[in-house]
Design a protein around this motif. Structure first.
Motif, mmCIF file in Angstrom:
data_model
loop_
_atom_site.group_PDB
_atom_site.id
_atom_site.type_symbol
_atom_site.label_atom_id
_atom_site.label_comp_id
_atom_site.label_asym_id
_atom_site.label_seq_id
_atom_site.Cartn_x
_atom_site.Cartn_y
_atom_site.Cartn_z
ATOM 1 N N GLN A 63 -16.813 0.353 16.032
ATOM 2 C CA GLN A 63 -18.262 0.165 16.147
ATOM 3 C C GLN A 63 -18.704 -1.294 16.082
ATOM 4 O OE1 GLN A 63 -20.082 2.600 13.132
ATOM 5 N NE2 GLN A 63 -19.705 4.491 14.239
ATOM 6 N N ASP A 64 -17.835 -2.167 15.573
ATOM 7 C CA ASP A 64 -18.273 -3.539 15.299
ATOM 8 C C ASP A 64 -17.588 -4.600 16.165
ATOM 9 O OD1 ASP A 64 -19.042 -1.856 13.232
ATOM 10 O OD2 ASP A 64 -18.604 -3.257 11.627
ATOM 11 N N LEU A 65 -16.363 -4.308 16.630
ATOM 12 C CA LEU A 65 -15.549 -5.371 17.226
ATOM 13 C C LEU A 65 -16.128 -5.878 18.545
ATOM 14 C CD1 LEU A 65 -13.075 -7.167 17.019
ATOM 15 C CD2 LEU A 65 -11.725 -5.367 18.101
ATOM 16 N N GLU A 66 -16.567 -4.962 19.384
ATOM 17 C CA GLU A 66 -17.096 -5.352 20.704
ATOM 18 C C GLU A 66 -18.292 -6.289 20.553
ATOM 19 O OE1 GLU A 66 -18.814 -3.016 24.552
ATOM 20 O OE2 GLU A 66 -17.370 -1.906 23.327
ATOM 21 N N ILE A 67 -19.166 -5.975 19.601
ATOM 22 C CA ILE A 67 -20.348 -6.808 19.350
ATOM 23 C C ILE A 67 -19.912 -8.188 18.854
ATOM 24 C CG2 ILE A 67 -22.371 -7.072 17.828
ATOM 25 C CD1 ILE A 67 -22.795 -4.085 18.034
ATOM 26 N N ARG B 273 -23.124 -3.813 13.641
ATOM 27 C CA ARG B 273 -22.454 -2.619 14.143
ATOM 28 C C ARG B 273 -23.283 -2.016 15.266
ATOM 29 N NH1 ARG B 273 -22.884 2.824 11.114
ATOM 30 N NH2 ARG B 273 -23.336 3.383 13.269
ATOM 31 N N SER B 274 -22.636 -1.224 16.113
ATOM 32 C CA SER B 274 -23.396 -0.611 17.207
ATOM 33 C C SER B 274 -24.335 0.453 16.629
ATOM 34 C CB SER B 274 -22.446 0.028 18.227
ATOM 35 O OG SER B 274 -21.695 1.043 17.604
ATOM 36 N N SER C 20 -18.284 -15.116 22.054
ATOM 37 C CA SER C 20 -18.107 -15.768 23.361
ATOM 38 C C SER C 20 -19.265 -16.716 23.690
ATOM 39 C CB SER C 20 -17.977 -14.706 24.455
ATOM 40 O OG SER C 20 -19.208 -14.019 24.600
ATOM 41 N N GLU D 114 -17.134 -9.731 19.448
ATOM 42 C CA GLU D 114 -16.547 -10.487 20.566
ATOM 43 C C GLU D 114 -17.628 -11.007 21.512
ATOM 44 O OE1 GLU D 114 -12.188 -8.255 20.699
ATOM 45 O OE2 GLU D 114 -13.794 -7.521 21.995
ATOM 46 N N ALA D 115 -18.645 -10.166 21.753
ATOM 47 C CA ALA D 115 -19.739 -10.571 22.649
ATOM 48 C C ALA D 115 -20.494 -11.767 22.074
ATOM 49 C CB ALA D 115 -20.691 -9.399 22.870
#
Length: 348
Positions: free
Chosen positions: A221-225, A184-185, A231, A227-228
């Motif tokens: 809070q968690d999805l962007e991380i 999580r961020s 990739s 996805e990063a």
């Protein structure tokens, strides 16, 4: 007519851990009790759990609900803490005070108290807990605080240990072995640390040929991380966004090992017999690591060298132990003490 109980927590906000607490609370409520859930998303809460739900920000609806009820339950989790905001404890304490003023039985249930950094918040928390008919807490730190205040309480492990998990459709079609990852961020999860963890996951996946399941518990809070990280992964990986907390717990049935930051991610994984590696961003996670003797680091302790990180994970993957069936059963049985607290307090 039965008893009506207003349930108040961080519900309907898209956080898997808090939804798991709500699902556990509903599972443990006596059958004679009709719940009314204060939710950030009443329609979703109603559809998911088939319960009456009202908007947690609508003062008129809340007051109507309290006047129609006999019991007020502060649902589980770290509701009274001022680390994330000074406003949040005011909301929860204000509702509890109102319920007490209206003469409802009040239960502070499965609480994680603190961190409380401001003296005003400490005073307010003390007053509010002192007015409750029953209090249960989920960790020794919270227990110590209530002891200092001279407030009686029951201590038992987090109720999510006892949450019934349900299987996840299609999970067994994904290649095995599977490893779950949940980050999580957080200010201490700096770009450099996230990069080191990502590189370590790449090395780990190449060495183990595992399918990596990225599990955001709270999309915001968690999805962007997730996805990063995905990739950059060389092998098979999937982002699983599960809204249903019982399914979220069920994922870990089909997983060999979990690398997790979130408190309930670790509990769900440990409860379903996974080897766990913790990355702690909060005292509640560090306390859990200590209680279960879980390997892991606080965010500040993460090695700079990705190879040192992946070596540690490979060692756990090859030789690590999950909790034994007896250890898990012990936690589940003890977590059910929170159900007894409800039965006793509501039945009185």
């Amino acid at each position: 007519m039965g008893t009506r109980a207003v349930l108040c927590g961080y519900y309907g906000q898209g956080n898997g851990g808090d939804e798991a607490l709500l699902a556990s609370l509903l599972q443990m409520l006596p059958a004679s009790v009709t719940p009314i859930v204060l939710s950030g998303n009443p329609a979703q809460t109603h559809d998911r759990y088939h319960v009456e739900a009202i908007d947690r920000k609508n003062p008129y609806a809340i007051q109507q609900a309290l006047r129609s009820a006999q019991v007020f339950i502060w649902g589980g989790g770290s509701l009274l803490q001022d680390a994330t905001s000074a406003v949040s404890p005011l909301y929860y304490a204000g509702l509890m005070a109102l319920a007490q003023k209206l003469g409802l039985k009040t239960i502070a249930w499965a609480q994680g108290v603190g961190p409380l950094q401001r003296s005003f918040t400490q005073w307010m928390a003390h007053q509010t807990f002192a007015g409750c008919n029953a209090v249960s807490v989920r960790d020794h730190g919270s227990a110590a605080m209530l002891s200092n205040w001279g407030i009686p309480f029951t201590l038992a492990p987090d109720p999510v240990w006892a949450l019934e998990s349900t299987p996840v459709e299609g999970l067994w079609d994904l290649p095995a072995p599977r490893v779950a990852v949940n980050l999580r961020s957080h200010p201490q999860l700096t770009p450099a640390r996230l990069e080191a963890l990502t590189q370590a996951l790449i090395t780990f996946q190449k060495a183990t040929q595992t399918c990596l399941l990225l599990l955001p518990f709270q999309a915001a809070q968690d999805l962007e991380i997730a996805e990063a990280i995905q990739s950059q992964l060389p092998g098979v990986s999937h982002i699983l966004q599960l809204e249903d907390p019982q399914q979220l717990k069920g994922v870990f049935r089909g997983v060999e090992m979990a690398i997790a930051m979130r408190f309930h991610g670790l509990i769900m994984a440990a409860a379903e017999g996974c080897r766990c590696f913790a990355l702690s961003y909060d005292p509640k996670v560090s306390n859990l690591m200590q209680a279960l003797d879980l390997p892991g680091w606080s965010l500040a302790e993460i090695p700079d060298d990705p190879n040192a990180i992946s070596q540690t994970w490979l060692e756990l993957y090859a030789n690590g132990e999950a909790l034994s069936t007896d250890q898990i059963q012990f936690q589940v049985d003890r977590a059910l003490i929170h159900r007894e607290v409800l039965e006793t307090a509501i039945g009185e």
